[in-house]
Design a protein around this motif. Structure first.
Motif, PDB file in Angstrom:
ATOM      1  N   HIS A 294      -3.162   3.774 -11.536  1.00  0.00           N
ATOM      2  CA  HIS A 294      -2.876   3.963 -10.124  1.00  0.00           C
ATOM      3  C   HIS A 294      -1.464   4.461  -9.886  1.00  0.00           C
TER       4      HIS A 294
ATOM      5  N   LEU B  53      -3.567   0.480   1.401  1.00  0.00           N
ATOM      6  CA  LEU B  53      -4.254   0.715   0.135  1.00  0.00           C
ATOM      7  C   LEU B  53      -3.280   1.384  -0.817  1.00  0.00           C
ATOM      8  N   GLY B  54      -3.599   1.354  -2.069  1.00  0.00           N
ATOM      9  CA  GLY B  54      -2.734   1.995  -3.049  1.00  0.00           C
ATOM     10  C   GLY B  54      -2.090   0.967  -3.942  1.00  0.00           C
ATOM     11  N   HIS B  55      -1.336   1.450  -4.896  1.00  0.00           N
ATOM     12  CA  HIS B  55      -0.811   0.591  -5.956  1.00  0.00           C
ATOM     13  C   HIS B  55       0.664   0.876  -6.181  1.00  0.00           C
TER      14      HIS B  55
ATOM     15  N   GLN C 230      -0.743  -4.122  -6.496  1.00  0.00           N
ATOM     16  CA  GLN C 230      -1.320  -3.268  -5.466  1.00  0.00           C
ATOM     17  C   GLN C 230      -0.335  -3.136  -4.301  1.00  0.00           C
TER      18      GLN C 230
ATOM     19  N   ARG D 219      -4.817   0.095   7.443  1.00  0.00           N
ATOM     20  CA  ARG D 219      -5.357  -0.390   6.155  1.00  0.00           C
ATOM     21  C   ARG D 219      -4.368  -0.031   5.068  1.00  0.00           C
TER      22      ARG D 219
ATOM     23  N   PRO E 152      -6.444  10.513  -3.332  1.00  0.00           N
ATOM     24  CA  PRO E 152      -6.678   9.181  -3.896  1.00  0.00           C
ATOM     25  C   PRO E 152      -5.393   8.549  -4.419  1.00  0.00           C
ATOM     26  N   SER E 153      -5.476   7.272  -4.738  1.00  0.00           N
ATOM     27  CA  SER E 153      -4.274   6.544  -5.153  1.00  0.00           C
ATOM     28  C   SER E 153      -3.997   6.678  -6.640  1.00  0.00           C
ATOM     29  N   HIS E 154      -4.704   7.562  -7.304  1.00  0.00           N
ATOM     30  CA  HIS E 154      -4.423   7.800  -8.723  1.00  0.00           C
ATOM     31  C   HIS E 154      -4.297   9.297  -8.968  1.00  0.00           C
TER      32      HIS E 154
ATOM     33  N   SER F 105      -4.484   7.858   0.324  1.00  0.00           N
ATOM     34  CA  SER F 105      -5.520   6.823   0.452  1.00  0.00           C
ATOM     35  C   SER F 105      -6.094   6.783   1.855  1.00  0.00           C
ATOM     36  N   TYR F 106      -6.285   7.951   2.420  1.00  0.00           N
ATOM     37  CA  TYR F 106      -6.789   8.072   3.776  1.00  0.00           C
ATOM     38  C   TYR F 106      -8.083   8.888   3.701  1.00  0.00           C
TER      39      TYR F 106
END
Lengths: 837, 837
Positions: free
Chosen positions: A112, A77-79, A356, A75, A155-157, A149-150
């Motif tokens: 992010h 995810l993140g920015h 993203q 997956r 988190p991605s921020h 992001s796992y």
């Protein structure tokens, strides 16, 4: 604060002398030599590499073998979009910090930017110092990448888990207010605040630029705003990025800043961008120091205005007292800079498509996999990292070290530098109370006297914020000890305004909250005084701060900080002419939704209890304390000793107001929480006693609302045994509450006697109204409470009708007086409890 | 809208021709003759007189005898400071409206301008038309004065009760957003918006200036911002008033406006002020029309930039596509202008001391009484009013009449001009559902298709607002029918951006909410799509709008307006990488605190129910509807007919998911509200059935949350009988809820079976997490729900341990998969319910 100098001795890049040259010769970039800039670029490449790695990789972190799809997370995810810009700025700030030993704090506005903060913290070594499983080697890198992001990871921020951060990514708009809060009373600090062009559209951020009118160059540090225009939000261009430069410059000059543009014209010519940014950064920091030195060396001194060419014109206009024109940077760089230029034939770098994850579907698309490998390899990781997976020493050497590292600065872990607040002696400021319910004193006026003493004892680490309401909330006594800070024009008519002061007044609840959060998170103390109804303006800011505190409490390396204290007054029961729009006691409900470890709610019923509660709250750590208290002259109930004891217990029987028989259960219990409900409940008890002298009436006052909750649900909660001892297990309880009545039910619904609990509170009634009228409309007035009690006591069944009628008559009469005369009758404003009857 | 012209035929003041002269000759004031200005001044004096009367008098309204202290109210409440400035502007706008037949809406930003709005509405006759007891005679005047800030009377700020108002005074910051909302799709309207310099400090107002980047001159009307700098808030100077003119001009030019200064240099020379303001107002309105005509006559046409001299430079730079530079006015006038200059030796006029009641203690101070009389007489009431107490006809004649009166304009009573929204056929957009729980469809994607049809059917009275989240919330199908409006630069890379469009995207929840409120209050329809967690940003704006609606519903002359619809997605259960800062389901709790007459909350569990709910909400009036729905592909449960029926009922047993025996009570009830909790509850029922085939399990789904409440407390509430029929009176109920669990207790605590109700919901857990991980952390996952049920069924006591263990094992296994692989196991993402088993 003076941070110990631990910078590498051999690091001479970007020092002051060459920097001054840069300033004198404009933005030619001659101030920083090319080798240093190459090292800055290497750092940037490394940070970008680590950022892409976090988003994509779960294995093969150094690309020691060809990238396989099994190396890529399933997956994605993140920015990415904002990240290279943040890394760029971070790398340049590092050069400046190392060269000048400048204390700096990095505030990440873009939501992010998490990968950037984590990458730089790892490069600086801080990350591995704090999180030992994420070491400075290949295995540590793999862990760094995987955790991002796992589930259970980071988190991605930017978040409390992120070293060096005091500004949560997520809800946008508060970075600049946080930066100013950090700078107040930290004269050696520059808070570098990156503001995304998305965030810049929010109201709170748009209002935050005016913070410069409240920053004292003599005693405060500086904020260096870096407006990062990468042009796009999630799916749209941004308003500020689509303004012509000329108009944008006017906007920022209008706000009182000197804007310095750095525009990346050719994304491929990164060295040109480095030269430009390095020179601009030096110019800005020089200008910051010049503003500070001028003001600090000459107390009565010069002030500055922005000249029409955007430069400070202080030499020409020394007589103006406009706010100093602090420098700021506008960086126009492509969104997703250095990322894929095109994907599937569509432009990505420089567009919202890089917001993203620019390359998706890696597992199903070998072309995308190849493009990802190419992208990662474009940073040349082999040049950047050692065989073991650490950053190459030459690149690492350019960074600041020790506490000068932005990821390790104590400013971003405020508990490390927090000093206890000196608290004035409670007894000296408590009021005399010969008998309960005799005299009227404004609890807030009295608190103001104590706050004046707090200010005197703590001249540089305590501030009181208010949206133009400090005096309206009757805290004006604080002006005997300090002034309101004001850096704009001063006129003769002004009172209590000065270039420095402990009180900050601006008509923006967002700024009050944001400044205070920044101030507390960097290790100081304070309170925010606000009208109760309008504190909802910062509901979402409270949310984010409460969440921050919750996570912060769980991180051993984050030291406890001072609590955020709300002083809410001008409350729902005394709105008079202000009426409906000013009524809302729901902030308490909002607060109580957050974790019990973090929130405390106090409803002191009089002057001494307010003082005891405030004393307690200002000493506390890591909480949000909500204190609700009236500002009008109001009856005093407890003498100083009683108040301390009652507040320590948080809840208790008021024997002076009760009519009990020792050893026997009462016939009815009247509970109360809040100053106006307390008056009505005590009066109701007296009415009941007068109506029916043999009736056993118990009055219980609640100061600490969380005492009502189960001890399993809140650390302040009462055990069931204690609760039952107070409220009985079977007798009727009439509870007069300050706020929406259902909160009391929510807090007590598991209690034995909950079925007999009848709560009266605010039910959204009343436009223009007097205090008694308001109580009447909400059925919380003394007559109604007494009637409610009579209705619930089985023994009174036979006499109910008569007692009811008598009380109804008095109720109606009092109400008619109010409606006819526009003011309440003496029967309800006067008082007879005490020793006389 | 074309308002019928009912202006007095004989009134030729300030017409277009002379106005154009004024523009050409600058601000000399030659555009308006002195007689007309004298009449404007007379109106101003009358409005000021009525304003002071409201604050002070309870009798002797025309000063037909010497003022006695008994004529003065005992409690003096209300706010004078901002009032004369508002009256000044209102009088001038009236001249312009009457002369040009210009449709105008007056937005009163300054919080406590109530006396001005009421005074002008009375002078225009509107007040007496609506409130017949406040007639156009001496007795009516006495009533007008007495009711102000009096129990049961009118508040001291603009409110729903105030004719002509759409902007509540009280909480500040939203006037300009409301003005823009009113102007959208009203091409003939100018919304004149007075912004106080206090309000201008708020974040939301500071961000609202950027609204010009979203106003389409071709199809929208115009906003004329009038920044009223009287210098002071309650107790402080204001930031904007203390800026030098040059800097303030830059700020407004930077925002994209052409600022026009009117500075009252000599407060005594009122005619000079009138001349200056009249000429400026004409210039601005001419310029508005010029911008509009240029754009409207030339569709591909010109755009404008602000020239360095503050004037529009469109002739020179036709190729620029910067936002049009609309004119605005900066009025610097003294606070409390024409009020007492000094009181007790201290300056009052022109200082913060005139904010509230400049002369207090009238009853105890004969000097103050005399000063009040002198102040009132300074307006020469004998010249202004007839013997009967009406406004002198010559003064009255200058005003516009009929619907052109700003106090009577239908724009401010939007229900008068509201047209029904054309709603596309539900069945056409509903999705096929052959069997429940088989297919996955994003409810929001499907809603987007329907919204595209709504847009097509209603091309000029429906708008969708979003803070850069329309596509992120998966409503992107709406772009098949319309674009996002964008008046700034357009680039080739942009998609779905255009000069006009039905979607408005700005990264400001405050603007989305404020625009939508203004749009709805002026008689149109719309919705606001937002991330669930961040909608708390507008908590306080929701409060004010809900209060507005509550009072509005009670006023017979206010016609019903379209409901404010929130579409909340990206909700707490599917935050993935975003984590903790993006989680908060508490907006529902906040909303439910407001009056039942106003609020509705819907939690549709799938695509068809979302569509049915949206269909219902967009047809409704005078409510705030909160709809929470997920954006990820999710299981569909109900076919179109079932969905309509289920949503009409709001709550019901899901027989397909239940395992019951006809005519018998279930052993356990599983309740659910919200899409993710519904999946988990249905799965839990299946797990229970698999574990223990004989167990009677009932599944109840709640779409309309207010059905849970008592029918006495909410119009949607179920009777106790119906509730007991669903939830039984004695069986255990396990309830899986989308939000904080205590809300369900609050809504049901008086229900018979409340003691057996066990609610699972969000309890503030989870940073980075997957959907199943999130459900696990909050104990709302299917396994835990099944375990909870088993624990509560007495008949299972002997088998509890075994059943528990089996489910615990599966739970742990699923969780380990998530934590190891970073994604949820197929066991929880897959689904088997339907016809197969």
């Amino acid at each position: 604060m003076a941070i110990e100098d631990q910078t590498h001795a051999g690091n001479g890049s970007g020092g002051s002398p060459s920097t001054l040259d840069a300033t004198q010769t404009g933005k030619a970039g001659s101030g920083t030599d090319e080798h240093t800039l190459e090292m800055v670029n290497a750092w940037w490449r490394a940070a970008n590499y680590l950022s892409v790695g976090q988003i994509y990789l779960r294995d093969n972190p150094l690309l020691r073998r060809r990238l396989a799809s099994s190396d890529v997370k399933t997956r994605l995810l993140g920015h990415w979009g904002t990240t290279p810009g943040l890394n760029f700025i971070y790398a340049h700030l590092n050069r400046l910090i190392a060269g000048r030993k400048q204390e700096m704090l990095f505030i990440t506005g873009p939501g992010h930017g998490g990968p950037a903060n984590v990458a730089n913290a790892w490069l600086e070594g801080t990350y591995s110092e704090i999180y030992s499983h994420v070491g400075q080697e290949e295995a540590g890198l793999a862990e760094l990448f995987k955790q991002f992001s796992y589930p259970g990871g980071v988190p991605s921020h930017a978040a409390p888990e992120t070293p060096g951060s005091i500004n949560e990514g997520g809800e946008l708009g508060y970075s600049l207010a946080h930066a100013y809060g950090a700078a107040f009373d930290n004269p050696d600090l520059i808070a570098a605040c990156v503001i995304g062009d998305g965030e810049a559209e929010t109201g709170p951020l748009a209002g935050s630029w005016h913070s410069n009118a409240f920053l004292d160059p003599t005693h405060d540090g500086a904020v260096l705003p870096i407006l990062h225009l990468n042009g796009y939000k999630i799916a749209n261009p941004t308003v500020l990025a689509r303004m012509p430069d000329e108009r944008l410059a006017k906007l920022l000059e209008g706000y009182g800043y000197q804007p310095h543009f750095v525009t990346v014209e050719d994304p491929g010519d990164v060295m040109a961008a480095h030269r430009d940014f390095a020179a601009t950064l030096d110019t800005c920091v020089d200008e910051i120091h010049r503003v500070q030195q001028d003001r600090r060396s000459d107390a009565g001194g010069h002030h500055w205005t922005v000249g029409s060419d955007g430069t400070a014109a202080h030499d020409e206009e020394p007589e103006s007292d406009d706010t100093p024109a602090w420098p700021m940077i506008i960086l126009r760089s492509p969104k997703g800079w250095t990322g894929p230029g095109e994907v599937d034939g569509k432009p990505v770098e420089g567009t919202w498509r890089s917001h993203q994850v620019p390359l998706a579907g890696i597992h199903d698309d070998s072309e995308h996999l190849a493009q990802l490998e190419q992208w990662l390899q474009s940073y040349k990781p082999d040049e950047l990292f050692t065989n073991e997976g650490a950053l190459q020493p030459e690149i690492a050497a350019q960074a600041p070290s020790g506490d000068l590292r932005m990821s390790a600065t104590p400013y971003a872990n405020g508990g490390r530098i927090l000093k206890d607040l000196k608290i004035p002696p409670f007894k000296k400021y408590a009021v005399d109370v010969e008998a309960p319910g005799r005299e009227r004193i404004s609890a807030m006026v009295n608190l103001g006297k104590w706050l004046a003493a707090v200010v005197e004892l703590n001249p540089n680490n305590f501030r009181l914020m208010g949206p133009d309401e400090t005096a309206s909330n009757r805290l004006q006594e604080v002006y005997t000890a300090t002034d309101k800070v004001w850096e704009a024009e001063l006129h003769d008519v002004d009172e209590h305004l000065a270039r420095s002061g402990r009180v900050m007044e601006v008509l923006s609840e967002h700024l009050c909250q944001g400044w205070l959060e920044g101030y507390l998170l960097t290790g100081r103390h304070g309170a925010f005084s606000c009208y109760e109804a309008f504190v909802h303006i910062v509901d979402s800011m409270f949310n984010q701060h409460a969440k921050w505190l919750k996570v912060h409490q769980q991180l051993p390396w984050r030291q406890p900080i001072a609590s955020l204290n709300y002083l809410l007054s001008s409350h729902v029961w005394q709105q008079d002419h202000n009426g409906f729009s000013h009524q809302d006691p729901g902030f308490i409900d909002h607060v109580v939704n957050k974790k019990a470890e973090v929130v405390r709610v106090y409803l002191p019923p009089d002057a001494n209890t307010l003082l005891a509660v405030a004393d307690h709250c200002l000493r506390s750590r890591d909480y949000v304390n909500v204190i609700v208290a009236g500002k009008q002259p109001a009856l005093t109930w407890l003498n100083p000793e009683q108040a301390l004891l009652h507040c320590a217990r948080g809840i208790g029987v008021w024997e002076f107001a009760s009519y009990e028989v020792a050893g026997e259960e009462p016939d009815v219990v009247l509970g109360c929480a809040g100053d106006v409900p307390t008056v009505e409940a005590v009066a109701a008890a007296q009415l009941l006693h007068e109506s029916m002298p043999g009736l056993k009436v118990r009055v219980i006052n609640v100061v600490d609302l969380m005492r009502l909750q189960d001890e399993k649900e809140h650390p302040h909660g009462l055990s069931h045994r204690d609760f039952d001892g107070l409220f009985t297990t079977s007798k009727p309880v009439i509870f007069a509450y300050h706020g929406y009545p259902w909160l009391i039910h929510r807090l007590t619904y598991r209690r034995t006697n909950h079925g007999n609990l009848h709560v009266r509170g605010y039910i959204e009634e009343g436009t223009t109204t007097t205090p008694f009228d308001m109580a009447m409309l909400n059925h919380i007035d003394r007559y109604q409470l007494a009637i409610d009690a009579i209705d619930q006591v089985p023994a009174l069944a036979s006499r109910q009708a008569g007692l009811r009628q008598r009380l109804q008559d008095r109720r109606l009469k009092a109400w008619q007086h109010t409606r006819t005369h526009g003011e309440d009758t003496e029967e309800v404003t006067g008082w007879t409890l005490g020793g006389d009857d």
